[in-house]
Motif scaffolding. Structure first.
Motif, PDB file in Angstrom:
ATOM      1  N   GLU A  77       0.815  -1.213   0.000  1.00 44.47           N
ATOM      2  CA  GLU A  77       0.000   0.000   0.000  1.00 44.47           C
ATOM      3  C   GLU A  77       0.849   1.263   0.000  1.00 44.47           C
ATOM      4  OE1 GLU A  77      -3.684   1.895   2.599  1.00 44.47           O
ATOM      5  OE2 GLU A  77      -2.445   0.338   3.495  1.00 44.47           O
ATOM      6  N   GLU A  78       1.901   1.289   0.804  1.00 39.66           N
ATOM      7  CA  GLU A  78       2.731   2.486   0.920  1.00 39.66           C
ATOM      8  C   GLU A  78       3.385   2.861  -0.404  1.00 39.66           C
ATOM      9  OE1 GLU A  78       2.857   4.675   3.426  1.00 39.66           O
ATOM     10  OE2 GLU A  78       1.294   3.414   4.302  1.00 39.66           O
ATOM     11  N   TRP A  79       3.735   1.859  -1.199  1.00 36.52           N
ATOM     12  CA  TRP A  79       4.351   2.128  -2.489  1.00 36.52           C
ATOM     13  C   TRP A  79       3.355   2.826  -3.419  1.00 36.52           C
ATOM     14  CZ3 TRP A  79       3.998   0.671  -7.670  1.00 36.52           C
ATOM     15  CH2 TRP A  79       5.109   1.016  -8.434  1.00 36.52           C
ATOM     16  N   LYS A  81       0.826   4.731  -2.456  1.00 30.37           N
ATOM     17  CA  LYS A  81       0.682   6.098  -1.948  1.00 30.37           C
ATOM     18  C   LYS A  81       1.829   6.984  -2.425  1.00 30.37           C
ATOM     19  CE  LYS A  81      -1.771   5.003   2.328  1.00 30.37           C
ATOM     20  NZ  LYS A  81      -1.682   4.969   3.803  1.00 30.37           N
TER      21      LYS A  81
END
Length: 93
Positions: A77-79, A81
């Motif tokens: 998920e962070e990638w 974002k």
């Protein structure tokens, strides 16, 4: 009428992700397409812009004015974002 689109492949943590950028002539057309995409193809994105799929990969999308950005098959998920934020910052510059 012309709508421009580009696909790009990215490798992150051994997983190949796909970025789709679609640029519309105006915000109204982009909003209509964005809502239609979410409703027809990924209803899981109805209440969020990033979701984990059944296969463990992540999908995310964002509408910024006349530009739709969609990331498929991401490892985390962070990638997504970070990538979507980078696109947004680039568009503003």
């Amino acid at each position: 009428e012309t709508t421009h689109a580009v696909l790009a492949k990215y490798l992150n943590k051994g997983k190949q992700s796909i970025l789709l950028l679609v640029n519309y002539l105006n915000n109204k057309k982009a909003t209509k397409a964005y809502n239609s995409f979410k409703q027809q193809y990924l209803p899981e994105l109805k209440s969020k812009n990033i979701v984990k799929m059944e296969d463990g990969t992540w999908v995310g999308c964002r509408l910024e004015g006349d530009l739709i950005s969609i990331v498929f098959n991401a490892a985390e998920e962070e990638w997504i974002k970070a990538l979507l934020n980078h696109i947004n910052n680039f568009k503003k510059s």
